[in-house]
Write a protein that holds these residues in place. Structure first.
Motif, PDB file in Angstrom:
ATOM      1  N   SER A 127      24.836 -54.160 -39.589  1.00  0.00           N
ATOM      2  CA  SER A 127      25.323 -55.523 -39.836  1.00  0.00           C
ATOM      3  C   SER A 127      24.211 -56.501 -39.459  1.00  0.00           C
ATOM      4  O   SER A 127      23.235 -56.126 -38.808  1.00  0.00           O
ATOM      5  N   ALA A 128      24.395 -57.741 -39.887  1.00  0.00           N
ATOM      6  CA  ALA A 128      23.387 -58.761 -39.596  1.00  0.00           C
ATOM      7  C   ALA A 128      24.071 -60.099 -39.355  1.00  0.00           C
ATOM      8  O   ALA A 128      25.217 -60.321 -39.764  1.00  0.00           O
ATOM      9  N   ARG A 129      23.340 -60.950 -38.693  1.00  0.00           N
ATOM     10  CA  ARG A 129      23.777 -62.335 -38.527  1.00  0.00           C
ATOM     11  C   ARG A 129      22.531 -63.207 -38.485  1.00  0.00           C
ATOM     12  O   ARG A 129      21.459 -62.748 -38.098  1.00  0.00           O
ATOM     13  N   ILE A 130      22.693 -64.436 -38.893  1.00  0.00           N
ATOM     14  CA  ILE A 130      21.582 -65.385 -38.883  1.00  0.00           C
ATOM     15  C   ILE A 130      21.996 -66.586 -38.052  1.00  0.00           C
ATOM     16  O   ILE A 130      23.052 -67.184 -38.293  1.00  0.00           O
ATOM     17  N   ALA A 131      21.184 -66.896 -37.074  1.00  0.00           N
ATOM     18  CA  ALA A 131      21.383 -68.106 -36.261  1.00  0.00           C
ATOM     19  C   ALA A 131      20.258 -69.056 -36.654  1.00  0.00           C
ATOM     20  O   ALA A 131      19.117 -68.652 -36.826  1.00  0.00           O
ATOM     21  N   ASP A 132      20.595 -70.325 -36.804  1.00  0.00           N
ATOM     22  CA  ASP A 132      19.599 -71.324 -37.170  1.00  0.00           C
ATOM     23  C   ASP A 132      19.740 -72.512 -36.228  1.00  0.00           C
ATOM     24  O   ASP A 132      20.833 -73.052 -36.074  1.00  0.00           O
ATOM     25  N   ARG A 133      18.646 -72.860 -35.582  1.00  0.00           N
ATOM     26  CA  ARG A 133      18.605 -73.928 -34.576  1.00  0.00           C
ATOM     27  C   ARG A 133      19.674 -73.706 -33.498  1.00  0.00           C
ATOM     28  O   ARG A 133      20.354 -74.625 -33.066  1.00  0.00           O
ATOM     29  N   GLY A 134      19.847 -72.433 -33.102  1.00  0.00           N
ATOM     30  CA  GLY A 134      20.770 -72.092 -32.023  1.00  0.00           C
ATOM     31  C   GLY A 134      22.225 -71.960 -32.444  1.00  0.00           C
ATOM     32  O   GLY A 134      23.067 -71.606 -31.629  1.00  0.00           O
ATOM     33  N   GLN A 135      22.549 -72.223 -33.695  1.00  0.00           N
ATOM     34  CA  GLN A 135      23.930 -72.132 -34.177  1.00  0.00           C
ATOM     35  C   GLN A 135      24.073 -70.945 -35.124  1.00  0.00           C
ATOM     36  O   GLN A 135      23.237 -70.735 -36.004  1.00  0.00           O
ATOM     37  N   LEU A 136      25.149 -70.180 -34.929  1.00  0.00           N
ATOM     38  CA  LEU A 136      25.419 -69.068 -35.820  1.00  0.00           C
ATOM     39  C   LEU A 136      25.722 -69.629 -37.206  1.00  0.00           C
ATOM     40  O   LEU A 136      26.597 -70.481 -37.362  1.00  0.00           O
ATOM     41  N   ALA A 137      24.982 -69.188 -38.239  1.00  0.00           N
ATOM     42  CA  ALA A 137      25.135 -69.740 -39.581  1.00  0.00           C
ATOM     43  C   ALA A 137      25.713 -68.736 -40.577  1.00  0.00           C
ATOM     44  O   ALA A 137      26.515 -69.104 -41.434  1.00  0.00           O
ATOM     45  N   PHE A 138      25.295 -67.466 -40.473  1.00  0.00           N
ATOM     46  CA  PHE A 138      25.734 -66.437 -41.418  1.00  0.00           C
ATOM     47  C   PHE A 138      26.036 -65.149 -40.657  1.00  0.00           C
ATOM     48  O   PHE A 138      25.363 -64.833 -39.677  1.00  0.00           O
ATOM     49  N   VAL A 139      27.054 -64.401 -41.146  1.00  0.00           N
ATOM     50  CA  VAL A 139      27.395 -63.100 -40.556  1.00  0.00           C
ATOM     51  C   VAL A 139      27.763 -62.114 -41.659  1.00  0.00           C
ATOM     52  O   VAL A 139      28.132 -62.511 -42.765  1.00  0.00           O
TER      53      VAL A 139
END
Length: 163
Positions: A127-139
């Motif tokens: 699985s993956a997740r993307i955090a951008d500028r400290g905020q979770l954006a995608f999972v």
């Protein structure tokens, strides 16, 4: 011989006392000078233990999303491989990779893991997740099965925006 030994003692004693020693007088005829003591050889260095490398296997793939949104330079992509034991046991983390400054999607990854942690009869998901500028954006909405027969050599992980 006694005289020579006594002369060396006096020279050594004066040197230890911090005085300047005069050169010893030549040995009486018939006696050979005493050879200097052999210098001690330096102790050989201890062998350095080289760590035994653990076997490594690699899972490769890409992380993508469909939205037309750019990631900032502060983005991070987290990819995880988990063991999902039979009988609804708690998934166990096998390997994790954090990709800082990934650029834009698709984000390629290579996730190294220890193949000795792979157990027959268990299922494995990524699985993956993307955090951008400290905020979770995608999972990842649904973890993707991997490491089973018939699984693709490279996996594509689709992540969705947080709602």
């Amino acid at each position: 011989m006694r005289r020579a030994a006594l002369g060396l003692f006096v020279v050594a004693f004066t040197a230890c006392a911090g005085r300047t020693a005069t050169a010893p007088s030549p040995p009486p005829s018939g006696l050979a000078p005493t050879p200097p003591a052999p210098a001690e050889s330096p102790t050989p260095p201890l062998p350095v233990e080289t760590p035994v490398p653990h076997p490594v296997a690699v899972l490769i793939g890409t992380v993508i999303y469909r939205q037309r949104v750019a990631l900032t330079p502060e983005a991070e992509v987290h990819v995880e491989l988990r063991d999902v034991p039979p009988l609804d046991g708690e998934p166990t983390l096998i390997a994790k990779k954090v990709i800082t400054r990934p650029g834009q999607v698709p984000v390629a990854f290579s996730l190294e893991y220890d193949p000795s942690k792979i157990v027959d009869g268990h299922s494995y998901v990524v699985s993956a997740r993307i955090a951008d500028r400290g905020q979770l954006a995608f999972v990842t909405e649904s973890p993707i099965p991997v490491l089973a027969s018939g699984s693709p050599a490279a996996v594509e992980i689709l992540v969705a925006p947080i709602r």
